[in-house]
Design a protein around this motif. Structure first.
Motif, PDB file in Angstrom:
ATOM      1  N   THR A 166      -0.760 -42.234 -13.971  1.00 49.89           N
ATOM      2  CA  THR A 166      -0.221 -42.678 -15.180  1.00 49.89           C
ATOM      3  C   THR A 166      -1.277 -44.077 -15.618  1.00 49.89           C
ATOM      4  OG1 THR A 166       1.761 -43.901 -16.240  1.00 49.89           O
ATOM      5  CG2 THR A 166       1.109 -44.418 -14.029  1.00 49.89           C
ATOM      6  N   ALA A 167      -1.269 -44.039 -17.024  1.00 48.96           N
ATOM      7  CA  ALA A 167      -2.487 -45.416 -17.269  1.00 48.96           C
ATOM      8  C   ALA A 167      -1.810 -46.515 -17.263  1.00 48.96           C
ATOM      9  CB  ALA A 167      -2.441 -45.093 -18.805  1.00 48.96           C
ATOM     10  N   LEU A 168      -2.441 -47.518 -16.747  1.00 49.78           N
ATOM     11  CA  LEU A 168      -1.848 -48.787 -16.561  1.00 49.78           C
ATOM     12  C   LEU A 168      -2.138 -49.631 -17.752  1.00 49.78           C
ATOM     13  CD1 LEU A 168      -2.596 -49.640 -12.640  1.00 49.78           C
ATOM     14  CD2 LEU A 168      -0.189 -49.065 -13.777  1.00 49.78           C
ATOM     15  N   GLN A 169      -1.514 -50.845 -17.992  1.00 44.40           N
ATOM     16  CA  GLN A 169      -1.838 -51.389 -19.203  1.00 44.40           C
ATOM     17  C   GLN A 169      -2.683 -52.804 -18.777  1.00 44.40           C
ATOM     18  OE1 GLN A 169      -0.878 -50.060 -22.170  1.00 44.40           O
ATOM     19  NE2 GLN A 169      -0.076 -48.545 -20.818  1.00 44.40           N
ATOM     20  N   GLN A 170      -2.786 -52.998 -17.514  1.00 39.43           N
ATOM     21  CA  GLN A 170      -3.430 -54.247 -16.971  1.00 39.43           C
ATOM     22  C   GLN A 170      -4.574 -53.967 -16.040  1.00 39.43           C
ATOM     23  OE1 GLN A 170       0.572 -54.340 -14.853  1.00 39.43           O
ATOM     24  NE2 GLN A 170      -0.334 -56.177 -14.276  1.00 39.43           N
ATOM     25  N   GLU A 171      -5.203 -54.973 -15.765  1.00 34.14           N
ATOM     26  CA  GLU A 171      -6.022 -55.109 -14.646  1.00 34.14           C
ATOM     27  C   GLU A 171      -5.548 -55.148 -13.391  1.00 34.14           C
ATOM     28  OE1 GLU A 171      -9.838 -55.544 -14.653  1.00 34.14           O
ATOM     29  OE2 GLU A 171      -9.338 -54.580 -16.307  1.00 34.14           O
ATOM     30  N   VAL A 172      -6.175 -54.387 -12.406  1.00 35.66           N
ATOM     31  CA  VAL A 172      -5.364 -54.333 -11.005  1.00 35.66           C
ATOM     32  C   VAL A 172      -6.230 -55.240 -10.105  1.00 35.66           C
ATOM     33  CG1 VAL A 172      -4.953 -52.627  -9.090  1.00 35.66           C
ATOM     34  CG2 VAL A 172      -4.691 -51.995 -11.564  1.00 35.66           C
ATOM     35  N   PRO A 173      -5.384 -56.133  -9.411  1.00 32.26           N
ATOM     36  CA  PRO A 173      -5.874 -57.053  -8.534  1.00 32.26           C
ATOM     37  C   PRO A 173      -6.581 -56.356  -7.219  1.00 32.26           C
ATOM     38  CG  PRO A 173      -3.550 -57.592  -8.805  1.00 32.26           C
ATOM     39  CD  PRO A 173      -3.981 -56.332  -9.497  1.00 32.26           C
ATOM     40  N   THR A 174      -7.672 -56.756  -6.384  1.00 34.79           N
ATOM     41  CA  THR A 174      -8.430 -56.037  -5.582  1.00 34.79           C
ATOM     42  C   THR A 174      -7.472 -55.762  -4.110  1.00 34.79           C
ATOM     43  OG1 THR A 174      -9.082 -58.229  -4.728  1.00 34.79           O
ATOM     44  CG2 THR A 174     -10.708 -56.661  -6.118  1.00 34.79           C
ATOM     45  N   SER A 175      -6.324 -56.559  -4.076  1.00 30.66           N
ATOM     46  CA  SER A 175      -5.481 -56.252  -3.018  1.00 30.66           C
ATOM     47  C   SER A 175      -4.680 -55.047  -3.003  1.00 30.66           C
ATOM     48  CB  SER A 175      -4.166 -57.512  -3.202  1.00 30.66           C
ATOM     49  OG  SER A 175      -3.567 -57.690  -3.975  1.00 30.66           O
ATOM     50  N   PHE A 176      -4.765 -54.497  -3.942  1.00 27.64           N
ATOM     51  CA  PHE A 176      -4.105 -53.066  -4.681  1.00 27.64           C
ATOM     52  C   PHE A 176      -4.860 -52.014  -3.903  1.00 27.64           C
ATOM     53  CE2 PHE A 176       0.055 -53.841  -7.078  1.00 27.64           C
ATOM     54  CZ  PHE A 176      -0.038 -55.254  -7.195  1.00 27.64           C
ATOM     55  N   GLN A 177      -5.459 -52.018  -2.790  1.00 27.89           N
ATOM     56  CA  GLN A 177      -6.376 -50.752  -2.294  1.00 27.89           C
ATOM     57  C   GLN A 177      -5.826 -50.148  -1.117  1.00 27.89           C
ATOM     58  OE1 GLN A 177      -8.739 -49.535  -3.768  1.00 27.89           O
ATOM     59  NE2 GLN A 177      -8.531 -51.069  -5.390  1.00 27.89           N
ATOM     60  N   ASN A 178      -5.798 -49.083  -1.031  1.00 31.52           N
ATOM     61  CA  ASN A 178      -5.178 -48.130   0.151  1.00 31.52           C
ATOM     62  C   ASN A 178      -3.840 -48.404   0.448  1.00 31.52           C
ATOM     63  OD1 ASN A 178      -5.844 -46.227   2.007  1.00 31.52           O
ATOM     64  ND2 ASN A 178      -6.245 -47.819   3.601  1.00 31.52           N
ATOM     65  N   VAL A 179      -2.952 -48.494  -0.542  1.00 35.29           N
ATOM     66  CA  VAL A 179      -1.761 -48.849  -0.361  1.00 35.29           C
ATOM     67  C   VAL A 179      -1.065 -47.405  -0.070  1.00 35.29           C
ATOM     68  CG1 VAL A 179       0.577 -49.592  -1.422  1.00 35.29           C
ATOM     69  CG2 VAL A 179      -1.629 -50.849  -1.632  1.00 35.29           C
ATOM     70  N   SER A 184      -7.552 -46.557  -9.954  1.00 32.99           N
ATOM     71  CA  SER A 184      -8.948 -46.629 -10.182  1.00 32.99           C
ATOM     72  C   SER A 184      -9.146 -46.465 -11.831  1.00 32.99           C
ATOM     73  CB  SER A 184      -9.757 -45.545  -9.642  1.00 32.99           C
ATOM     74  OG  SER A 184      -9.215 -44.297  -9.771  1.00 32.99           O
ATOM     75  N   GLU A 185      -9.995 -47.101 -12.430  1.00 34.07           N
ATOM     76  CA  GLU A 185     -10.401 -46.844 -13.790  1.00 34.07           C
ATOM     77  C   GLU A 185      -9.092 -46.841 -14.776  1.00 34.07           C
ATOM     78  OE1 GLU A 185     -12.222 -42.981 -13.831  1.00 34.07           O
ATOM     79  OE2 GLU A 185     -13.718 -43.656 -12.473  1.00 34.07           O
ATOM     80  N   GLY A 186      -8.258 -48.037 -14.418  1.00 31.69           N
ATOM     81  CA  GLY A 186      -7.314 -48.420 -15.385  1.00 31.69           C
ATOM     82  C   GLY A 186      -6.065 -47.455 -15.134  1.00 31.69           C
ATOM     83  N   LYS A 187      -6.055 -46.753 -14.170  1.00 28.50           N
ATOM     84  CA  LYS A 187      -5.101 -45.560 -13.812  1.00 28.50           C
ATOM     85  C   LYS A 187      -4.392 -45.817 -12.380  1.00 28.50           C
ATOM     86  CE  LYS A 187      -6.722 -41.849 -16.675  1.00 28.50           C
ATOM     87  NZ  LYS A 187      -7.588 -40.450 -16.543  1.00 28.50           N
ATOM     88  N   LEU A 188      -3.233 -45.496 -12.290  1.00 27.25           N
ATOM     89  CA  LEU A 188      -2.376 -45.520 -11.065  1.00 27.25           C
ATOM     90  C   LEU A 188      -2.195 -44.101 -10.727  1.00 27.25           C
ATOM     91  CD1 LEU A 188      -0.897 -46.272  -8.649  1.00 27.25           C
ATOM     92  CD2 LEU A 188       1.004 -46.903  -9.996  1.00 27.25           C
ATOM     93  N   THR A 198       9.623 -40.954 -12.264  1.00 27.60           N
ATOM     94  CA  THR A 198       9.167 -39.699 -12.317  1.00 27.60           C
ATOM     95  C   THR A 198       8.002 -39.360 -11.300  1.00 27.60           C
ATOM     96  OG1 THR A 198       9.622 -39.755 -14.623  1.00 27.60           O
ATOM     97  CG2 THR A 198       8.124 -38.057 -14.078  1.00 27.60           C
ATOM     98  N   MET A 199       7.105 -40.416 -11.297  1.00 30.52           N
ATOM     99  CA  MET A 199       5.989 -40.149 -10.208  1.00 30.52           C
ATOM    100  C   MET A 199       6.494 -40.204  -8.852  1.00 30.52           C
ATOM    101  SD  MET A 199       3.413 -42.827 -11.993  1.00 30.52           S
ATOM    102  CE  MET A 199       2.098 -42.634 -10.750  1.00 30.52           C
TER     103      MET A 199
END
Lengths: 381, 381
Positions: free
Chosen positions: A190-203, A171-175, A145-146
């Motif tokens: 969308t809300a994420l159910q988990q912590e996001v690792p720092t590597s997931f930046q500027n993807v 950011s803030e539990g959201k993608l 959908t996204m």
């Protein structure tokens, strides 16, 4: 000297997945092939166009049915186009694949015997090895959908490569997915159910890659695992591995151009507005401008119109669900508006304006997870 | 000053029929339009690209339902592309069409108002008036089948225009379609229930015209009336008139090249042969030659094969239903063979050969109403 028996349907399904990574115009000859690796675990097919690499795994058994009978492990690269076409048309479910001298490969099925000039698998590039420490998980339905609700807004212009992609913003539990071509912007979160690792930046992942991924995602809803490394992303979709590179460059900060308050706000029925703009678009398309005008009326209706000196004029009246704020006359690209309206599943939409020269904001009425922005045209009224 | 109300579905259906005669690249501006004539009988739409002209009649009433309410008879020519697209998308079943000053036309439907710059109907060319003394009648099912089973063999080469058409040959109470591009020939005949007027001689109609006619023929089986004049043919398909011109030139006498006796005769299962040749074709296509070889074997089987230096080889074994006569090695264009095999609905086919350099004849086993001919390739064995 690879040799195995395999069921046609399973082989075809795996081929159909990996062949999305085959480019007809590759400059690297070995990449015009599909790599076949047969081992005691099963058979792995690999294809790559350097931007995307796809691997599909066929197990020896599935649902208590024998799929692969391994006689000799080994590897070979087979020319993709002919291999893909011929396997589809083999006469029997039972297929035997055997490689001989100089990677000469024989495929037997029913009374057909196909000899294919194979290539050396040692020449095939290795796929990236990604650390699986940092994994996020997303339902495939949400991901599909996204993609659908943002990918149409990526730029087709290769001069700024990063804008040809979708930004994945955590950011803030959201993608949040963001796509823009500088004339319009689409975002969906969308809300994420988990912590996001720092590597997931500027993807940022190319829009056309996201479209290919979308086609591979299954109809039923499953969990997709996503692994991000420095320059690569890996999507694990059941038995399929989908690798793609992250686009270089810094994605522009788009938050500043989104107005926080509106001078005029309308609520409109999505279907009614879409159909009215579609008719006005038909005429504006002939003028090659796609310009359509929206004018608010005193009776809380809006008039949508377009005109062409050569062909004529389309005028549409639509009753609003509500109208708040100043009167407005505004012109915009009707194609961009239609692109946004078509992917909004909500019955009613809100449109916010901050004047005839400022961005138009379109949102579904029932949800805050989506936002579309279109820059208006400056036209002589 | 034409004015009428009309039901959207009926208008759309008529538009869909006549728009097959609209060419996007016409050099005659008025022919880029659809002519609308409203009279006390009903509404007639006309479109033409000079090769084909199609007229569709919409009656005032149909099945006790009012379709057209005439308020003022009149005519106008409307630009086809925009008219076709916009009518499909009008919001209501009720459509009002009204022409004013200078053929300016207004279409109203629901809350949409469309103004279209119309053209003068006096400038629209008149359709030919054909004498209806000489009419033949043919079931649409037969006509569709005969088109499908021959049209693929017409020549794509415009240097001999008459070969781009299908010959309608009337003799001894039969109608036969013949198509050939000098490399292959397709013919299909049917018995006629009536005497054929002498005007029905040397009628050749362009293959692409026959394809357009085929698309207009309805799914249910109805009688089609066919009227031939000196240079024109008219097909009457219920409320549709389909005019086309007869191609100039004398069609070659093809009867001489068809062998009357064979040196080798095979009976083969149509599906098995089609699939085997299709696999061999896949490889031959990569070589751009389409050359496939057929060799008879002592055990009453045949071997079908093709090879490519770059890619490999396909070898197929097929058991024949019967084999009579001499041993044979022959090469032919597999694409031509597939074209013929795909339109033969019979379970088994007969293939007749009179040597490696002579025409190959393919017929359905159960019927004598069809014949296909393919010239072999001269190849080094």
């Amino acid at each position: 000297m690879l040799k195995f028996l395999i069921q046609k349907d399973a082989l075809n399904e795996a081929i159909s997945h990996v062949s999305r990574a085959i480019s007809s115009r590759t400059t690297i000859p070995i990449l015009s092939g599909i790599k076949v690796d047969a081992s005691h675990q099963g058979v792995v097919l690999t294809a790559s166009d350097t931007d995307i690499s796809i691997q599909s795994f066929i197990p020896l058994e599935q649902k208590n049915k024998v799929i692969v009978q391994l006689q000799q492990p080994g590897s070979v690269v087979l020319p993709a186009k002919f291999f893909v076409d011929i396997v589809k048309k083999l006469p029997s479910q039972d297929i035997e694949i055997e490689t001989g001298q100089g990677f000469q490969t024989t495929i037997r099925s029913g009374s057909s015997e196909i000899q294919i000039v194979g290539l050396d698998p040692e020449e095939y590039p290795l796929l990236p090895q990604l650390q699986e420490n940092h994994v996020i998980s997303l339902p495939s339905d949400i991901l599909k959908t996204m993609i659908r609700q943002t990918v149409f807004a990526v730029s087709a212009n290769e001069t700024t490569p990063v804008l040809t992609g979708i930004l994945w913003k955590f950011s803030e539990g959201k993608l949040k997915f963001v796509a823009t071509d500088r004339h319009r912007l689409a975002s969906r979160e969308t809300a994420l159910q988990q912590e996001v690792p720092t590597s997931f930046q500027n993807v940022v992942i190319a829009g056309k890659t996201m479209n290919e991924l979308n086609k591979i995602l299954p109809d039923e809803n499953i969990q997709i695992e996503i692994i991000v490394a420095e320059s690569q992303v890996l999507f694990k979709i059941e038995s399929i591995l989908f690798f793609t590179r992250i686009l270089d460059g810094t994605y522009p900060d788009t938050s500043k151009i989104i107005p926080q308050a509106y001078k005029t706000e309308l609520v409109l029925n999505t279907k009614q507005l879409t159909e009215a703009i579609d008719r006005a678009y038909l005429l504006s398309r002939e003028e090659k401008t796609n310009i359509v005008r929206l004018v608010t009326k005193e009776d809380e209706s809006v008039e949508i119109s377009s005109s062409s000196n050569e062909l004529g004029k389309v005028t549409e009246q639509i009753q609003t669900g509500s109208m708040v704020g100043e009167e407005l006359k505004i012109s915009f690209n009707s194609k961009y508006m239609l692109d946004a309206l078509k992917i909004i599943d909500s019955e009613n939409i809100q449109i916010g304006f901050t004047g005839a020269m400022s961005p138009i904001i379109i949102k579904p009425q029932e949800s805050t997870n989506m936002l579309h922005l279109i820059l208006p045209y400056r036209t002589v009224n």
